[in-house]
Design an enzyme around this catalytic site. Structure first.
Site, PDB file in Angstrom:
ATOM      1  N   TRP A 222     -58.031   0.864 -43.293  1.00  0.00           N
ATOM      2  CA  TRP A 222     -59.324   1.648 -43.996  1.00  0.00           C
ATOM      3  C   TRP A 222     -59.114   1.289 -45.572  1.00  0.00           C
ATOM      4  CZ3 TRP A 222     -63.929   1.832 -42.312  1.00  0.00           C
ATOM      5  CH2 TRP A 222     -63.936   2.286 -40.908  1.00  0.00           C
TER       6      TRP A 222
ATOM      7  N   LEU B 229     -66.502   5.051 -30.300  1.00  0.00           N
ATOM      8  CA  LEU B 229     -65.213   4.172 -30.354  1.00  0.00           C
ATOM      9  C   LEU B 229     -64.369   4.832 -29.553  1.00  0.00           C
ATOM     10  CD1 LEU B 229     -63.191   2.239 -31.669  1.00  0.00           C
ATOM     11  CD2 LEU B 229     -63.009   3.935 -33.752  1.00  0.00           C
ATOM     12  N   CYS B 230     -63.955   4.183 -28.669  1.00  0.00           N
ATOM     13  CA  CYS B 230     -62.991   4.815 -27.439  1.00  0.00           C
ATOM     14  C   CYS B 230     -62.020   3.708 -26.870  1.00  0.00           C
ATOM     15  CB  CYS B 230     -63.560   5.421 -26.151  1.00  0.00           C
ATOM     16  SG  CYS B 230     -62.664   6.192 -25.202  1.00  0.00           S
ATOM     17  N   VAL B 231     -60.777   4.024 -26.939  1.00  0.00           N
ATOM     18  CA  VAL B 231     -59.739   3.176 -26.281  1.00  0.00           C
ATOM     19  C   VAL B 231     -58.943   3.907 -25.479  1.00  0.00           C
ATOM     20  CG1 VAL B 231     -57.461   1.999 -26.929  1.00  0.00           C
ATOM     21  CG2 VAL B 231     -59.520   1.632 -28.546  1.00  0.00           C
TER      22      VAL B 231
ATOM     23  N   LYS C  46     -52.139   0.674 -30.721  1.00  0.00           N
ATOM     24  CA  LYS C  46     -51.681  -0.723 -30.686  1.00  0.00           C
ATOM     25  C   LYS C  46     -52.648  -1.489 -31.376  1.00  0.00           C
ATOM     26  CE  LYS C  46     -50.227  -0.559 -25.790  1.00  0.00           C
ATOM     27  NZ  LYS C  46     -48.841  -0.542 -26.086  1.00  0.00           N
ATOM     28  N   ARG C  47     -53.372  -0.865 -32.481  1.00  0.00           N
ATOM     29  CA  ARG C  47     -54.233  -1.343 -33.428  1.00  0.00           C
ATOM     30  C   ARG C  47     -55.354  -2.178 -32.830  1.00  0.00           C
ATOM     31  NH1 ARG C  47     -52.752   1.318 -37.786  1.00  0.00           N
ATOM     32  NH2 ARG C  47     -53.954  -0.058 -39.285  1.00  0.00           N
TER      33      ARG C  47
ATOM     34  N   ALA D  40     -58.332  -0.407 -32.428  1.00  0.00           N
ATOM     35  CA  ALA D  40     -59.443   0.269 -33.092  1.00  0.00           C
ATOM     36  C   ALA D  40     -60.119  -0.544 -34.037  1.00  0.00           C
ATOM     37  CB  ALA D  40     -59.155   1.462 -33.237  1.00  0.00           C
TER      38      ALA D  40
ATOM     39  N   LEU E  64     -74.862  11.515 -33.134  1.00  0.00           N
ATOM     40  CA  LEU E  64     -74.773  12.375 -31.593  1.00  0.00           C
ATOM     41  C   LEU E  64     -73.433  12.165 -31.504  1.00  0.00           C
ATOM     42  CD1 LEU E  64     -77.795  10.477 -29.819  1.00  0.00           C
ATOM     43  CD2 LEU E  64     -77.664  12.763 -30.855  1.00  0.00           C
TER      44      LEU E  64
HETATM   45  C1  LIG Z   1     -72.353  -2.837 -41.547  1.00  0.00           C
HETATM   46  C2  LIG Z   1     -71.690  -2.375 -40.249  1.00  0.00           C
HETATM   47  C3  LIG Z   1     -70.317  -1.715 -40.158  1.00  0.00           C
HETATM   48  C4  LIG Z   1     -69.932  -1.381 -38.591  1.00  0.00           C
HETATM   49  C5  LIG Z   1     -68.745  -0.349 -38.893  1.00  0.00           C
HETATM   50  C6  LIG Z   1     -68.649   0.899 -39.566  1.00  0.00           C
HETATM   51  C7  LIG Z   1     -67.363   1.545 -39.539  1.00  0.00           C
HETATM   52  C8  LIG Z   1     -67.243   2.156 -38.270  1.00  0.00           C
HETATM   53  C9  LIG Z   1     -65.978   3.016 -38.052  1.00  0.00           C
HETATM   54  C10 LIG Z   1     -65.830   3.540 -36.557  1.00  0.00           C
HETATM   55  C11 LIG Z   1     -66.448   4.665 -36.421  1.00  0.00           C
HETATM   56  C12 LIG Z   1     -66.331   5.529 -35.050  1.00  0.00           C
HETATM   57  C13 LIG Z   1     -67.142   6.641 -35.059  1.00  0.00           C
HETATM   58  C14 LIG Z   1     -66.636   7.292 -33.581  1.00  0.00           C
HETATM   59  O1  LIG Z   1     -66.614   6.863 -32.632  1.00  0.00           O
HETATM   60  S1  LIG Z   1     -65.625   8.810 -33.900  1.00  0.00           S
HETATM   61  C15 LIG Z   1     -64.976   8.862 -32.081  1.00  0.00           C
HETATM   62  C16 LIG Z   1     -63.674   8.344 -32.049  1.00  0.00           C
HETATM   63  N1  LIG Z   1     -63.020   8.247 -30.744  1.00  0.00           N
HETATM   64  C17 LIG Z   1     -62.361   9.106 -30.401  1.00  0.00           C
HETATM   65  O2  LIG Z   1     -61.719  10.005 -31.127  1.00  0.00           O
HETATM   66  C18 LIG Z   1     -61.616   9.060 -28.785  1.00  0.00           C
HETATM   67  C19 LIG Z   1     -60.537   9.174 -28.535  1.00  0.00           C
HETATM   68  N2  LIG Z   1     -59.473   8.479 -29.394  1.00  0.00           N
HETATM   69  C20 LIG Z   1     -59.323   7.105 -29.171  1.00  0.00           C
HETATM   70  O3  LIG Z   1     -59.912   6.470 -28.125  1.00  0.00           O
HETATM   71  C21 LIG Z   1     -58.438   6.426 -30.147  1.00  0.00           C
HETATM   72  O4  LIG Z   1     -57.790   7.151 -30.706  1.00  0.00           O
HETATM   73  C22 LIG Z   1     -59.459   5.636 -31.356  1.00  0.00           C
HETATM   74  C23 LIG Z   1     -60.229   4.698 -30.752  1.00  0.00           C
HETATM   75  C24 LIG Z   1     -60.072   6.494 -32.069  1.00  0.00           C
HETATM   76  C25 LIG Z   1     -58.429   5.080 -32.360  1.00  0.00           C
HETATM   77  O5  LIG Z   1     -57.529   4.136 -31.391  1.00  0.00           O
HETATM   78  P1  LIG Z   1     -55.924   4.286 -31.697  1.00  0.00           P
HETATM   79  O6  LIG Z   1     -55.466   5.524 -31.772  1.00  0.00           O
HETATM   80  O7  LIG Z   1     -55.365   3.597 -30.730  1.00  0.00           O
HETATM   81  O8  LIG Z   1     -55.476   3.637 -33.057  1.00  0.00           O
HETATM   82  P2  LIG Z   1     -55.391   2.026 -33.465  1.00  0.00           P
HETATM   83  O9  LIG Z   1     -53.858   1.929 -33.544  1.00  0.00           O
HETATM   84  O10 LIG Z   1     -56.249   1.298 -32.749  1.00  0.00           O
HETATM   85  O11 LIG Z   1     -55.859   1.921 -34.762  1.00  0.00           O
HETATM   86  C26 LIG Z   1     -55.633   2.895 -35.828  1.00  0.00           C
HETATM   87  C27 LIG Z   1     -56.665   2.705 -37.099  1.00  0.00           C
HETATM   88  O12 LIG Z   1     -57.549   3.377 -36.540  1.00  0.00           O
HETATM   89  C28 LIG Z   1     -58.336   4.450 -37.492  1.00  0.00           C
HETATM   90  N3  LIG Z   1     -58.963   5.465 -36.753  1.00  0.00           N
HETATM   91  C29 LIG Z   1     -58.177   6.320 -35.612  1.00  0.00           C
HETATM   92  N4  LIG Z   1     -59.482   7.074 -35.493  1.00  0.00           N
HETATM   93  C30 LIG Z   1     -60.570   6.599 -36.050  1.00  0.00           C
HETATM   94  C31 LIG Z   1     -61.831   6.968 -35.841  1.00  0.00           C
HETATM   95  N5  LIG Z   1     -62.400   8.168 -35.254  1.00  0.00           N
HETATM   96  N6  LIG Z   1     -62.706   6.386 -36.641  1.00  0.00           N
HETATM   97  C32 LIG Z   1     -62.348   5.226 -37.386  1.00  0.00           C
HETATM   98  N7  LIG Z   1     -61.055   4.893 -37.396  1.00  0.00           N
HETATM   99  C33 LIG Z   1     -60.041   5.580 -36.658  1.00  0.00           C
HETATM  100  C34 LIG Z   1     -56.938   4.974 -37.979  1.00  0.00           C
HETATM  101  O13 LIG Z   1     -57.085   5.417 -39.152  1.00  0.00           O
HETATM  102  C35 LIG Z   1     -55.864   3.650 -37.901  1.00  0.00           C
HETATM  103  O14 LIG Z   1     -56.548   2.873 -39.313  1.00  0.00           O
HETATM  104  P3  LIG Z   1     -55.784   3.051 -40.730  1.00  0.00           P
HETATM  105  O15 LIG Z   1     -55.144   4.602 -40.832  1.00  0.00           O
HETATM  106  O16 LIG Z   1     -54.514   1.973 -40.355  1.00  0.00           O
HETATM  107  O17 LIG Z   1     -56.504   2.738 -41.955  1.00  0.00           O
END
Ligand SMILES: CCCCCCCCCCCCCC(=O)SCCNC(=O)CCNC(=O)[C@H](O)C(C)(C)COP(=O)(O)OP(=O)(O)OC[C@H]1O[C@@H](n2cnc3c(N)ncnc32)[C@H](O)[C@@H]1OP(=O)(O)O
Length: 494
Positions: free
Chosen positions: A48, A200-202, A209-210, A212, A494
């Site tokens: 981020w 967003l879901c893994v 494992k990075r 996301a 939502l």
């Molecule tokens: C112009 C268009 C733009 C479009 C894009 C706009 C942006 C959209 C952004 C997304 C909006 C989503 C809105 C929703 O859906 S929010 C709902 C999120 N989902 C969950 O909480 C479900 C359960 N959790 C999981 O499935 C995993 O833990 C997730 C997938 C969340 C992370 O997977 P994992 O745990 O295996 O981690 P990693 O090793 O792959 O990656 C680690 C990196 O990910 C950063 N991280 C962790 N959680 C979130 C989070 N909720 N939003 C954004 N970033 C998040 C974290 O700070 C770290 O980055 P940094 O700290 O190193 O910097």
């Protein structure tokens, strides 16, 4: 498990403490909104820290409203998908296909947001996902999945949907320039085409494992390819940098079940019977002319909604097609009620007429109504009403949670407050009616954020505060004078 709420903020004496489903509202691991140190930020936000989002280091006084990245053209956007680890492939999920929507449902059902204690997990239904992911203008390639090569198993997902976001443009320079102009004019930010990112879901086994960041970069690329450069999203976790932090409040509708599944706990000196009595709601609604929204109300609801939302500093602008999509009632997905002043009048006349019939013969003639009513219970439908007679709107959506590892209960039926326009109806009365309707439909709990004008009714209607914050974020948009206060926010994702 000790309750994690704030009893001091609870309404009347003896109310339940509420375990937060805010825990559910995004790995609802809910860190407090503390300012991390510079070192923490560097170590913590490897991804981020490199993205065009407001950073914790941005000094409020230097912030000018507008895009963060220099403008780009679609031609400059990378054409190839980002590289996944070799055993995975990208896919588009066809949400209209019963098998594919079931795959997304199953991934989320087993892996999506849980509370800290792993007692509850969001359980978005397939019908809800079809509604949430396919508004007007939706793009199938924004329903991004990751599958395992060979087995084809869906192991990760992220989605984007189009939305016109209205940002107030209120930079420091601009503020000085327009300080003599009424606030309503200043709040007239132009809607900017944007996307809302969600789901967003893994898979649990593939966490940390990075993956996301790759999913986020890929959806960004696909959105950019269509000439859209801004996004809004929410999360329970604190990332750089929230534009607003909101709290969830919970209103018990079925306190016995909520206590049984340990969503709530019985307050000291309260019996179950007294608790049930405390949360009892009237058998019927009280607002005259309240009825489910119908297709012919769409234009009126659109006008009311956009007019109401324009007062907030960050909100959404709805087209009529979008209002029809997001608000027309769908069982177990979304419920919308309108207050129809014409129906209210008919009800009043009908009541006068039935009162008159109780009177002696001569007096009854004098009190006879000029027209008859189509409904007397306040929630029926009226085919005769014109759209201009709609004066208020109240809506809620259905998002159950799985109750994990409980012997008796496997689901918590939750209604979530959606957009509401009180108009001339007192908001507390309208919300009391929404609670009554939700209780009548068998929901266990009614949840609302403290944004917009909601703080005005939460305590009076016996909502209890949850234990976590839901953070709002903008991608590639800087906003001066943030974080906003929840009452300045008019956006519900939502
Ligand atoms: C112009 C268009 C733009 C479009 C894009 C706009 C942006 C959209 C952004 C997304 C909006 C989503 C809105 C929703 O859906 S929010 C709902 C999120 N989902 C969950 O909480 C479900 C359960 N959790 C999981 O499935 C995993 O833990 C997730 C997938 C969340 C992370 O997977 P994992 O745990 O295996 O981690 P990693 O090793 O792959 O990656 C680690 C990196 O990910 C950063 N991280 C962790 N959680 C979130 C989070 N909720 N939003 C954004 N970033 C998040 C974290 O700070 C770290 O980055 P940094 O700290 O190193 O910097």
């Amino acid at each position: 498990m000790p309750p994690r709420d704030e009893p001091a903020d609870q309404p009347g004496d003896g109310q339940q403490q509420q375990k937060s489903i805010a825990g559910l509202l995004d790995s609802l691991a809910l860190a407090p909104v503390a300012q991390p140190s510079r070192k923490d930020i560097k170590d913590k936000y490897a991804f981020w820290g490199s993205q065009p989002v407001m950073q914790f280091s941005d000094e409020a006084k230097d912030v000018e409203d507008g895009p963060i990245d220099a403008p780009k053209t679609v031609e400059e956007v990378r054409k190839e998908p980002y590289t996944l680890p070799s055993s995975f492939v990208w896919c588009e999920c066809n949400i209209n296909d019963p098998h594919e929507v079931q795959e997304v449902y199953t991934l989320l059902h087993n892996n999506y947001v849980e509370d800290d204690d792993a007692m509850f997990r969001f359980n978005y239904s397939p019908e809800f996902l079809q509604w949430a992911l396919q508004p007007p203008g939706y793009q199938r390639d924004w329903h991004v999945g990751v599958r395992v090569k060979g087995s084809n198993k869906l192991v990760a997902f992220i989605s984007g949907i189009p939305a016109s976001i209205r940002f107030i443009v209120f930079s420091n320079k601009l503020a000085a320039f327009i300080s003599g102009i009424p606030a309503s004019i200043r709040a007239n930010g132009k809607p900017v085409p944007a996307v809302e990112i969600n789901f967003l879901c893994v898979l649990k086994k593939l966490r940390s494992k990075r993956l996301a960041p790759v999913l986020i970069k890929e959806i960004t690329r696909r959105v950019n390819l269509r000439g859209i450069w801004q996004a809004a999203y929410t999360a329970g976790v604190v990332l750089p940098r929230p534009v607003c932090g909101c709290r969830y409040w919970h209103r018990s509708l079925n306190p016995k079940k909520l206590i049984e599944v340990r969503f709530s706990s019985l307050q000291p000196r309260m019996t179950m019977a007294r608790t049930i009595k405390l949360y009892r709601l009237p058998a019927s609604t009280t607002t005259p002319g309240l009825r489910p929204m119908e297709a012919h109300d769409t234009a009126a609801v659109t006008e009311l909604l956009n007019g109401h939302l324009a007062q907030f500093k960050l909100t959404q602008h709805f087209s009529e097609d979008e209002v029809a999509h997001w608000f027309l009632p769908q069982p177990l997905v979304v419920d919308t009620y309108v207050v129809d002043s014409q129906l209210a009048q008919q009800q009043q006349q009908q009541q006068q007429s039935s009162e008159a019939q109780q009177l002696p013969a001569g007096a009854a003639d004098a009190a006879a109504p000029s027209s008859s009513s189509s409904s007397s219970n306040g929630a029926g439908s009226s085919s005769s009403s014109s759209s201009s007679s709609i004066v208020s709107v109240v809506s809620f959506y259905t998002l159950p949670s799985s109750v994990l590892g409980h012997e008796e209960h496997n689901e918590l039926r939750a209604a979530y407050m959606f957009y509401t326009v009180p108009g001339p109806t007192p908001l507390t009365q309208l919300m009391q009616d929404a609670l009554t309707l939700a209780a009548g439909k068998g929901y266990d709990v009614f949840n609302a954020l403290d944004l917009m004008d909601n703080a005005s009714f939460l305590k009076e209607l016996k909502f209890g505060i949850g234990d976590g914050a839901l953070q709002y974020y903008l991608y590639n948009w800087r906003m001066a004078n943030t974080p906003l206060q929840p009452k300045e926010l008019g956006l519900i994702l939502l």
